[in-house]
Write a protein that holds these residues in place. Structure first.
Motif, PDB file in Angstrom:
ATOM      1  N   GLY A  12      18.942  43.181  69.545  1.00  9.01           N
ATOM      2  CA  GLY A  12      18.747  42.497  68.263  1.00  9.01           C
ATOM      3  C   GLY A  12      17.694  41.412  68.369  1.00  9.01           C
ATOM      4  N   SER A  13      17.735  40.647  69.452  1.00 11.71           N
ATOM      5  CA  SER A  13      16.749  39.588  69.659  1.00 11.71           C
ATOM      6  C   SER A  13      15.351  40.166  69.814  1.00 11.71           C
ATOM      7  CB  SER A  13      17.106  38.776  70.899  1.00 11.71           C
ATOM      8  OG  SER A  13      18.338  38.128  70.720  1.00 11.71           O
ATOM      9  N   LEU A  14      15.236  41.262  70.531  1.00 11.60           N
ATOM     10  CA  LEU A  14      13.942  41.915  70.713  1.00 11.60           C
ATOM     11  C   LEU A  14      13.376  42.387  69.377  1.00 11.60           C
ATOM     12  CD1 LEU A  14      11.805  42.972  72.692  1.00 11.60           C
ATOM     13  CD2 LEU A  14      13.122  45.068  72.837  1.00 11.60           C
ATOM     14  N   ALA A  19       9.463  41.553  64.918  1.00 16.34           N
ATOM     15  CA  ALA A  19       9.206  41.414  63.480  1.00 16.34           C
ATOM     16  C   ALA A  19       8.549  40.075  63.182  1.00 16.34           C
ATOM     17  CB  ALA A  19      10.502  41.563  62.700  1.00 16.34           C
ATOM     18  N   ALA A  20       8.992  39.024  63.838  1.00 14.00           N
ATOM     19  CA  ALA A  20       8.410  37.691  63.620  1.00 14.00           C
ATOM     20  C   ALA A  20       6.960  37.662  64.087  1.00 14.00           C
ATOM     21  CB  ALA A  20       9.236  36.642  64.346  1.00 14.00           C
ATOM     22  N   CYS A  21       6.679  38.323  65.180  1.00 13.37           N
ATOM     23  CA  CYS A  21       5.307  38.355  65.703  1.00 13.37           C
ATOM     24  C   CYS A  21       4.386  39.029  64.693  1.00 13.37           C
ATOM     25  CB  CYS A  21       5.276  39.087  67.033  1.00 13.37           C
ATOM     26  SG  CYS A  21       3.657  39.100  67.814  1.00 13.37           S
ATOM     27  N   ASN A  22       4.830  40.125  64.118  1.00 12.18           N
ATOM     28  CA  ASN A  22       4.012  40.822  63.124  1.00 12.18           C
ATOM     29  C   ASN A  22       3.807  39.959  61.887  1.00 12.18           C
ATOM     30  OD1 ASN A  22       3.679  43.110  64.656  1.00 12.18           O
ATOM     31  ND2 ASN A  22       5.459  44.122  63.838  1.00 12.18           N
TER      32      ASN A  22
END
Length: 43
Positions: A12-14, A19-22
């Motif tokens: 889940g963290s990965l 998603a945050a990086c994108n």
């Protein structure tokens, strides 16, 4: 049982970090395009 919980948490963290990086990358591209449009308008 604990191993499954840790594995689910790690996956889940990965997924969230990817998603945050994108999202950050997209925001950076948007800001860059606004700056380019302003530069084009001035020149």
């Amino acid at each position: 049982m604990i191993r499954r919980i840790l594995m689910a948490t790690a996956l889940g963290s990965l997924a969230l970090s990817a998603a945050a990086c994108n999202t950050v990358k997209g925001a950076g591209e948007d800001i860059e395009s606004v700056g380019q449009a302003g530069d084009d308008a001035i020149n």
